[in-house]
Design a protein around this motif. Structure first.
Motif, PDB file in Angstrom:
ATOM      1  N   VAL A   2       0.853  -1.194   0.000  1.00 22.97           N
ATOM      2  CA  VAL A   2       0.000   0.000   0.000  1.00 22.97           C
ATOM      3  C   VAL A   2       0.885   1.238   0.000  1.00 22.97           C
ATOM      4  CG1 VAL A   2      -1.739   1.295   1.285  1.00 22.97           C
ATOM      5  CG2 VAL A   2      -1.883  -1.202   1.147  1.00 22.97           C
ATOM      6  N   ALA A   3       0.614   2.157  -0.918  1.00 23.12           N
ATOM      7  CA  ALA A   3       1.448   3.351  -1.060  1.00 23.12           C
ATOM      8  C   ALA A   3       1.397   4.233   0.182  1.00 23.12           C
ATOM      9  CB  ALA A   3       1.026   4.131  -2.297  1.00 23.12           C
ATOM     10  N   SER A   4       0.226   4.369   0.767  1.00 21.98           N
ATOM     11  CA  SER A   4       0.085   5.222   1.946  1.00 21.98           C
ATOM     12  C   SER A   4      -0.738   4.486   2.992  1.00 21.98           C
ATOM     13  CB  SER A   4      -0.578   6.561   1.579  1.00 21.98           C
ATOM     14  OG  SER A   4      -0.712   7.386   2.720  1.00 21.98           O
ATOM     15  N   PRO A   5      -0.113   3.548   3.726  1.00 29.62           N
ATOM     16  CA  PRO A   5      -0.875   2.773   4.712  1.00 29.62           C
ATOM     17  C   PRO A   5      -1.438   3.669   5.808  1.00 29.62           C
ATOM     18  CG  PRO A   5       1.308   1.819   4.317  1.00 29.62           C
ATOM     19  CD  PRO A   5       1.312   3.178   3.710  1.00 29.62           C
ATOM     20  N   SER A   6      -2.613   3.313   6.284  1.00 31.79           N
ATOM     21  CA  SER A   6      -3.259   4.049   7.364  1.00 31.79           C
ATOM     22  C   SER A   6      -3.756   3.035   8.387  1.00 31.79           C
ATOM     23  CB  SER A   6      -4.417   4.897   6.829  1.00 31.79           C
ATOM     24  OG  SER A   6      -5.055   5.592   7.881  1.00 31.79           O
ATOM     25  N   ALA A   7      -3.004   2.869   9.438  1.00 33.94           N
ATOM     26  CA  ALA A   7      -3.343   1.873  10.459  1.00 33.94           C
ATOM     27  C   ALA A   7      -2.573   2.192  11.730  1.00 33.94           C
ATOM     28  CB  ALA A   7      -3.009   0.463   9.970  1.00 33.94           C
ATOM     29  N   ASP A   8      -3.053   1.683  12.847  1.00 29.54           N
ATOM     30  CA  ASP A   8      -2.398   1.919  14.129  1.00 29.54           C
ATOM     31  C   ASP A   8      -2.693   0.733  15.036  1.00 29.54           C
ATOM     32  OD1 ASP A   8      -1.630   2.848  16.725  1.00 29.54           O
ATOM     33  OD2 ASP A   8      -1.815   4.911  16.013  1.00 29.54           O
ATOM     34  N   SER A   9      -1.656   0.103  15.530  1.00 28.01           N
ATOM     35  CA  SER A   9      -1.858  -1.066  16.391  1.00 28.01           C
ATOM     36  C   SER A   9      -2.548  -0.693  17.692  1.00 28.01           C
ATOM     37  CB  SER A   9      -0.530  -1.773  16.670  1.00 28.01           C
ATOM     38  OG  SER A   9       0.430  -0.882  17.210  1.00 28.01           O
ATOM     39  N   LEU A  10      -2.483   0.586  18.114  1.00 24.63           N
ATOM     40  CA  LEU A  10      -3.237   1.010  19.293  1.00 24.63           C
ATOM     41  C   LEU A  10      -4.726   0.874  19.026  1.00 24.63           C
ATOM     42  CD1 LEU A  10      -3.577   2.325  22.076  1.00 24.63           C
ATOM     43  CD2 LEU A  10      -3.466   4.553  20.927  1.00 24.63           C
ATOM     44  N   TYR A  12       2.694  -0.972  15.067  1.00 23.72           N
ATOM     45  CA  TYR A  12       2.700  -0.265  13.782  1.00 23.72           C
ATOM     46  C   TYR A  12       1.814   0.974  13.871  1.00 23.72           C
ATOM     47  CZ  TYR A  12      -1.659  -2.919  13.296  1.00 23.72           C
ATOM     48  OH  TYR A  12      -2.896  -3.471  13.513  1.00 23.72           O
ATOM     49  N   ALA A  13       2.150   1.943  13.053  1.00 25.07           N
ATOM     50  CA  ALA A  13       1.347   3.166  12.946  1.00 25.07           C
ATOM     51  C   ALA A  13       1.892   3.997  11.804  1.00 25.07           C
ATOM     52  CB  ALA A  13       1.382   3.978  14.244  1.00 25.07           C
ATOM     53  N   ASP A  14       0.997   4.734  11.147  1.00 28.65           N
ATOM     54  CA  ASP A  14       1.475   5.702  10.161  1.00 28.65           C
ATOM     55  C   ASP A  14       1.871   6.970  10.915  1.00 28.65           C
ATOM     56  OD1 ASP A  14      -1.448   7.445   9.310  1.00 28.65           O
ATOM     57  OD2 ASP A  14      -1.445   5.640  10.540  1.00 28.65           O
ATOM     58  N   LEU A  15       3.091   7.384  10.750  1.00 26.89           N
ATOM     59  CA  LEU A  15       3.658   8.495  11.512  1.00 26.89           C
ATOM     60  C   LEU A  15       3.351   9.799  10.792  1.00 26.89           C
ATOM     61  CD1 LEU A  15       5.382   9.411  13.908  1.00 26.89           C
ATOM     62  CD2 LEU A  15       7.409   9.051  12.493  1.00 26.89           C
TER      63      LEU A  15
END
Length: 818
Positions: free
Chosen positions: A240-248, A328-331
């Motif tokens: 994915v070019a711009s992943p959007s996810a957060d393990s929190l 993981y998280a998108d920063l």
């Protein structure tokens, strides 16, 4: 200690101006970074290459499906089915309609069980090796009553169809992709339950990707995974070019009483990923959710994540195995950070050791006093509870101003204004409290916190909890802000407490602890600078470094605040408290001794309160985008020959009252258990020409084989049935249509059992009786529309139905004793 305070204090001229400039830049850059995480991609046009996801193409399906509400069991859902069958046939998916009786039981449901007759639609895009476990893309095509459901979940259906088209155009798939459009998700995950219980295709599924929505805009996020998901996350991250996810988010979601269709396969051990966007929740389950209100950018953002993810799994020779978990998280929307859980412990160790190391060395070298550090820790607690108190004022004030507005969405509808008010109130309160700590103004801080707590407790209905929060915050401020505090000691003590919270979070939620670990890293670095190099801390380069750290911290905290505010903020603004407190702490070294900062904080706080008042007044006037939601319905008790017009609450325009009193009765609150837990506003109504629903209760068999048989059916064209049963003694051995049900009927309590899409065919239940006893049964047939001859006035402009509105409920009773 005097050296520390003086070394970090700017002079009254250039240093003060520089600090104000750095504060402004840190805020601007941090908020700009956070704003960037909310931006959506431009929709790809219809002319985009065939193997590319195009939201404009997907919108054609949204416009065709989200024409009107189509809940399970309605006449309108048949048109949606016909469209999907035709559309999937054109895509070469060879769609099949599966008609099944579904039963769902889950700890999150208050009902004994949920059931219904569902019609799932299943299609398959065959890969070169159909024997390989298939990838499934799942979305539900039913809506709640009264909502066209452009977001929930027509958007998911449209993304699935456009994904199928793009995959077919690109080719090169090794494994098949199965597309499941489920029925009855809104009624209780019925379609997914039916498929994963006994559909013959279920054994071929190796991975499930579910598509959902909560509202009509916002960035799409991969918010839920199956356990031990490192392999899945690595594929998602890489393609994915711009992943959007957060393990929190994923970690918290597992602990929340929320469910989607993916809940069912996860409970049965399937691997899976869940995608959704959440925004403009005024459109969630309301008539506002139309194709015109749906964000095309949100659709594109979901497709940009789903298509490459599905393609990667479908092209893979093997699907990822269950491995360990990942953090993981998108920063800040700039990059996607992921690492193994063990590395999260290492990062946490570095941050915590740095924080406590600075504190310990500072005390050992007599740079700071332990009492000052203790006041810093207490001051952080006062800051947290003080900000929470200020945000409680916002909630209580807005709720008070909107108290007689009938819409349950009254606060949600004012999301943007409430978000701005919360930011100003929390930020202003944070600055005021930190300045009180710096100047030793404990009486002033304690008094205004005490006043805010008392206001919270009495504004509207009395709340002891709201009052207690303010009182404890006042007590902590009085104890901690005893005399002017040096920045280094106070800051080191506060950061050390953040480190303690980090340790606790790392132990409790190791995959979500980065929410504190990442902010603690710059805070611990700044703490070390203030304590160990006080002579450098006030220099321009050091101040600029502190500002950079603050900007990053503000960006991170604003991003988290926005995400949580979207989900819960209008109803619980205090949820942003820890994020605002950390951002304020990051700015503290820049405004600690600045003249005018207290006045600035007070002005910001006052602006937030005024904006809250404006929001409450503004929210009283409905618009097409934020309408008043009302519900009124007809209820007739056939056996008692008593009928009522009923509602949960009156609206400020008088429309609901006029409906309830159309037959001359007076609207009063009446208990109507077991149908409704709380008393309903109702007025006597004329008896309508409905017939009694089928309700046959009988005993069969002898001895140990004795059974109670219950046979029910619609008699007035109802969309679903609600069955209520209360035995005199516990009863077990329940079956529905021959299928055993878990649980029991508890003595003296009503157990509820809804059956959706019940049609005209009878529904049968059996239960094992005890030696002696009785069983009471109440049956409600729910049909759409008012009874014939009703004189319901037209709704005013910008007033729309919700929930049970515009339905007729026909009640029958029976009782069996033995």
């Amino acid at each position: 200690m005097d050296q520390v305070s003086q070394g970090t204090k700017p002079d009254a001229g250039t240093g003060g101006a520089l600090n104000w400039l750095l504060i402004g830049l840190a805020l601007a850059i941090g908020l700009a970074l956070a704003w960037g995480t909310t931006t959506l991609p431009a929709p790809a046009p219809r002319s985009a290459p065939a193997d590319v996801f195009s939201a404009e193409r997907a919108m054609d399906d949204v416009r065709a499906i989200a024409v009107r509400p189509h809940p399970i069991g309605s006449a309108e859902i048949e048109q949606t089915r016909a469209y999907l069958m035709t559309r999937m046939q054109a895509l070469g998916l060879d769609p099949q309609m599966r008609t099944q009786t579904a039963i769902t039981t889950h700890p999150h449901f208050k009902d004994l069980a949920l059931a219904g007759r569902v019609r799932n639609i299943v299609g398959e895009l065959k890969g070169s090796d159909p024997k390989l476990p298939a990838v499934m893309v799942m979305a539900h095509y039913d809506t709640v009553p009264h909502s066209p459901g452009a977001g929930d979940d027509t958007s998911g259906v449209a993304v699935a169809l456009e994904t199928a088209r793009a995959l077919k155009a690109s080719g090169g798939l090794q494994r098949s992709v199965v597309f499941l459009m489920t029925d009855g998700e809104e009624a209780g995950l019925l379609g997914a339950s039916a498929f994963f219980h006994d559909d013959p295709l279920r054994g071929r599924i190796g991975l499930v990707i579910n598509l959902e929505a909560r509202g009509d805009n916002g960035r799409s996020q991969m918010f839920q995974t199956s356990p031990n998901s490192r392999g899945l996350i690595e594929v998602y991250r890489d393609v994915v070019a711009s992943p959007s996810a957060d393990s929190l988010t994923a970690t918290l979601y597992k602990r929340m009483p929320n469910d989607t269709d993916l809940t069912i396969p996860l409970m049965k051990g399937y691997a899976g990923l869940n995608f959704a966007f959440a925004g403009n929740q005024m459109a969630y389950h309301t008539p506002v959710s139309t194709p015109e209100s749906l964000s095309v950018g949100s659709l594109q953002h979901m497709g940009d994540q789903v298509l490459p993810t599905v393609r990667a799994f479908a092209q893979a020779g093997t699907l990822p195995k269950s491995l360990d978990e990942m953090v993981y998280a998108d920063l800040l929307g700039l990059t996607f950070v992921s690492y193994p859980a063990w590395f999260g412990w290492l990062l946490a160790l570095v941050a915590v050791v740095t924080a406590f190391g600075a504190l310990g060395l500072g005390i050992a070298r007599r740079r700071i006093a332990w009492k000052e550090a203790a006041r810093g820790a207490g001051g952080l607690l006062a800051l947290l509870l003080g900000i929470a108190t200020a945000l409680l004022v916002e909630l209580r004030l807005a709720s008070f101003l909107l108290k007689d507005v009938a819409s349950p969405y009254a606060l949600i509808a004012q999301f943007g204004w409430l978000l701005a008010a919360a930011g100003l109130i929390a930020g202003g309160a944070g600055v005021l409290l930190l300045r009180a700590a710096a100047n030793g103004k404990r009486r002033a801080a304690a008094l205004w916190l005490l006043g805010a707590g008392l206001l919270c407790g009495v504004l509207g209905s009395f709340s002891l909890v709201a009052m207690a929060v303010g009182l404890v915050a006042a007590l902590l401020a009085f104890v901690s802000f005893g005399r002017p505090a040096g920045l280094a000691g106070f800051f080191a003590g506060a950061v050390a407490l953040v480190a303690l919270f980090t340790v606790a979070l790392q132990i409790a939620l190791p995959n979500g602890a980065h929410a504190l670990v990442w902010p603690l890293l710059p805070l611990a670095g700044v703490s070390a600078l203030l304590v160990l190099a006080p002579e450098r801390a006030g220099r321009t380069a050091a101040l600029a470094g502190i500002a950079v750290a603050a900007a990053l911290l503000i960006g991170l905290m604003a991003t988290q605040s926005y995400g949580f505010f979207v989900l819960m903020g209008p109803m619980l603004p205090m949820i942003v408290t820890p994020f605002v407190a950390l951002a304020a702490l990051g700015l503290a070294p820049l405004f600690w001794s600045l003249r005018g900062s207290a006045w600035t904080g007070a002005a910001v706080l006052a602006a937030g309160v005024l904006l809250c008042v404006f929001t409450g007044i503004h929210g009283r006037t409905p618009t097409s985008a934020t309408p008043e939601l009302v519900q009124a319905f007809y209820l007739t008790d056939i056996d008692k020959r008593a009928s009522y017009w009923a509602s949960t609450k009156l609206d400020p325009f008088g429309w609901t009252k006029s409906v309830l009193e159309q037959d001359g009765g007076a609207a009063t609150r009446r208990p109507m258990e077991p149908l409704f837990k709380d008393p309903l506003l109702s007025a006597r109504a004329r008896q309508a020409a409905f017939v009694r629903p089928v309700l046959d209760l009988s005993m069969a068999g002898e001895g140990a084989a004795r059974r109670i048989n219950l046979r029910v059916a619609n008699a007035n064209g109802g969309r679903y049935l609600q069955i209520f049963m209360k035995p005199s003694a516990d009863m077990t051995g329940l079956t529905l249509e021959g299928r055993p049900l878990p649980g029991k009927l508890s003595a003296g309590k009503w157990s509820q059992f809804p059956f959706y899409a019940s049609g005209a065919d009878p529904v049968t239940l059996t239960v094992t009786p005890g030696a002696r006893g009785r069983l009471e049964v109440e049956l409600v047939e729910v049909r759409d529309g008012w009874p014939a001859g009703a004189k319901v006035p037209a709704r005013p402009a910008n007033v729309v139905p919700v929930g049970r509105a515009d339905t007729s409920m026909i009640l029958a009773r029976s009782r069996l004793a033995w």
